[in-house]
Design a protein around this motif. Structure first.
Motif, mmCIF file in Angstrom:
data_model
loop_
_atom_site.group_PDB
_atom_site.id
_atom_site.type_symbol
_atom_site.label_atom_id
_atom_site.label_comp_id
_atom_site.label_asym_id
_atom_site.label_seq_id
_atom_site.Cartn_x
_atom_site.Cartn_y
_atom_site.Cartn_z
ATOM 1 N N HIS A 87 20.321 21.563 -97.124
ATOM 2 C CA HIS A 87 19.521 23.108 -96.750
ATOM 3 C C HIS A 87 19.118 23.143 -95.243
ATOM 4 C CE1 HIS A 87 16.532 26.904 -96.408
ATOM 5 N NE2 HIS A 87 17.192 27.069 -97.641
ATOM 6 N N SER A 88 20.147 24.301 -94.212
ATOM 7 C CA SER A 88 18.776 23.997 -93.235
ATOM 8 C C SER A 88 17.983 23.849 -92.424
ATOM 9 C CB SER A 88 19.682 24.637 -91.808
ATOM 10 O OG SER A 88 19.249 26.350 -92.589
ATOM 11 N N GLN A 89 16.783 24.134 -93.306
ATOM 12 C CA GLN A 89 15.462 24.770 -92.937
ATOM 13 C C GLN A 89 15.013 22.928 -93.763
ATOM 14 O OE1 GLN A 89 13.763 28.253 -93.561
ATOM 15 N NE2 GLN A 89 11.140 27.218 -93.367
ATOM 16 N N TYR A 90 14.946 23.005 -95.074
ATOM 17 C CA TYR A 90 14.751 22.040 -95.991
ATOM 18 C C TYR A 90 15.891 21.295 -96.301
ATOM 19 C CZ TYR A 90 11.047 25.733 -96.288
ATOM 20 O OH TYR A 90 9.870 26.654 -96.243
ATOM 21 N N PRO A 91 15.348 19.973 -95.574
ATOM 22 C CA PRO A 91 16.470 18.519 -95.477
ATOM 23 C C PRO A 91 16.857 18.107 -96.713
ATOM 24 C CG PRO A 91 15.403 17.889 -93.840
ATOM 25 C CD PRO A 91 14.447 19.448 -94.790
ATOM 26 N N MET A 125 22.322 28.825 -93.195
ATOM 27 C CA MET A 125 24.386 28.233 -93.352
ATOM 28 C C MET A 125 23.564 27.339 -94.302
ATOM 29 S SD MET A 125 26.585 30.612 -94.160
ATOM 30 C CE MET A 125 28.097 29.361 -94.276
ATOM 31 N N ALA A 126 24.231 26.097 -95.209
ATOM 32 C CA ALA A 126 24.120 25.243 -95.439
ATOM 33 C C ALA A 126 25.046 23.938 -94.252
ATOM 34 C CB ALA A 126 24.741 24.303 -96.240
ATOM 35 N N LYS A 127 24.301 22.569 -94.492
ATOM 36 C CA LYS A 127 25.076 22.102 -93.762
ATOM 37 C C LYS A 127 25.830 20.372 -94.542
ATOM 38 C CE LYS A 127 20.944 21.090 -90.104
ATOM 39 N NZ LYS A 127 19.889 20.720 -89.492
ATOM 40 N N VAL A 128 26.672 20.437 -93.919
ATOM 41 C CA VAL A 128 27.603 18.910 -95.089
ATOM 42 C C VAL A 128 26.982 17.817 -94.519
ATOM 43 C CG1 VAL A 128 29.988 18.016 -94.977
ATOM 44 C CG2 VAL A 128 29.793 20.347 -94.729
ATOM 45 N N LEU A 129 26.041 17.228 -95.789
ATOM 46 C CA LEU A 129 25.443 16.064 -95.002
ATOM 47 C C LEU A 129 26.547 15.186 -95.545
ATOM 48 C CD1 LEU A 129 22.924 14.227 -94.635
ATOM 49 C CD2 LEU A 129 22.775 14.581 -97.881
ATOM 50 N N VAL A 130 27.170 14.470 -95.916
ATOM 51 C CA VAL A 130 28.388 13.671 -96.028
ATOM 52 C C VAL A 130 29.860 14.556 -96.525
ATOM 53 C CG1 VAL A 130 27.278 12.700 -98.036
ATOM 54 C CG2 VAL A 130 29.092 11.228 -96.612
ATOM 55 N N ALA A 131 30.599 14.017 -96.834
ATOM 56 C CA ALA A 131 32.041 14.541 -97.701
ATOM 57 C C ALA A 131 31.709 13.485 -98.786
ATOM 58 C CB ALA A 131 33.419 14.339 -96.829
#
Length: 309
Positions: free
Chosen positions: A92-96, A1-7
């Motif tokens: 991306h959770s593995q490739y930031p 699953m993707a991470k939220v980097l910034v709103a």
């Protein structure tokens, strides 16, 4: 699953562009892979390493952004599929370095949650959207699918302001694996500040000018690897001359057809041969009559001229 980097809700464009420099976005994907028709990997590398500023958004991009909510509403109306607006920059959770800024997420009862991408284009591109999605946009949504782990994507496009089409693109694991491999390779160039392989783009020429601004007047013996490049140059020069002559022939025959008329139409195309007057400073006369003024405003520029004898 993707991470939220910034709103991204209410985020100023300048700040959004600064976040985009931190990785590869969907519209960067085809460029990083060397498969974009309009931009080279070297130009993208110069932007991501902060050596040049990204090109400012033009009129087409402005209207694309303005019409995005309308395209989203129209797609939902025509398909019956609701869309959730995504107002965050995903990572991306593995490739930031792999980032995604989605136009929305479609709630599809068949495929589950899907990426939504809105596009606008002019009427001259209608044939390109006739029955397929162009390669750079396929790579863009596969990049988004890689980041989000979703199963598919919908692309809706408004063509010429009066034609609406949409396509579904399924997740392609083989293409995603290749995409990640190529993006990892490109991002390594960014992290190590080493340029990707040079190509024929203006960005490559600009980079070489930055790296080697002055010649030291020495002469070296080039390696045998230069022989194919010399042949490539000579063949391209011959083709260029032939193409220029063919183009000029067409221009001259079109001018003859126009005669004293300023313009002519051919289907939807307009051919013009306008009378234009311009004013230029006569620097030769200024130098002769007013040498002190000429010397005062004379500026010297330095560049390296390439030639083969």
């Amino acid at each position: 699953m993707a991470k939220v980097l910034v709103a991204t809700q209410n985020m100023p464009r300048e700040e959004w562009l600064a976040w985009r420099k931190k990785g590869i976005g969907g519209s960067d994907a085809s460029i990083a892979c060397g498969l974009n028709r309009y931009k080279s990997p070297v130009e993208l590398w110069l932007e991501k390493t902060g050596q040049v500023e990204p090109q400012t958004a033009g009129e087409a991009a402005y209207w694309g952004t303005l019409l995005e909510p309308l395209i989203r509403l129209e797609f939902a109306e025509r398909t019956g599929l609701p869309i959730k607006q995504e107002q965050s920059l995903l990572q991306h959770s593995q490739y930031p370095f792999m980032l995604a800024n989605l136009d929305g997420i479609v709630l599809d009862p068949v495929h589950g949650k899907c990426v939504f991408e809105a596009k606008t284009t002019n009427a001259f591109n209608s044939a390109a959207w006739l029955d397929r999605v162009q390669e750079e946009y396929q790579l863009q949504v596969q990049h988004y699918l890689a980041v989000t782990s979703l199963a598919g994507a919908y692309i809706a496009v408004l063509i010429g302001g009066n034609q609406f089409k949409w396509y579904f693109i399924a997740r392609d694991e083989d293409l995603i694996a290749l995409l990640i491999e190529l993006e990892v390779r490109f991002w390594h160039h960014v992290e190590t500040q080493t340029p990707p392989p040079l190509d024929g783009s203006e960005a490559s020429s600009e980079l070489l000018g930055r790296l080697y601004p002055q010649a030291n007047k020495k002469q070296i013996i080039l390696p045998d690897d230069a022989l194919p490049l010399l042949s490539q140059y000579e063949e391209a020069s011959a083709e260029e001359k032939s193409a220029a002559e063919s183009k000029n022939e067409a221009v001259n025959k079109l001018k003859a057809l126009l005669g004293e008329n300023e313009s002519g139409t051919l289907g939807e195309r307009i051919i013009t041969w306008k009378s234009i007057s311009s004013e230029r400073l006569d620097t030769k006369t200024i130098k002769s009559d007013l040498p002190e003024v000429y010397a005062k405003y004379l500026s010297t520029s330095s560049y390296r001229r390439f030639s083969i004898k």
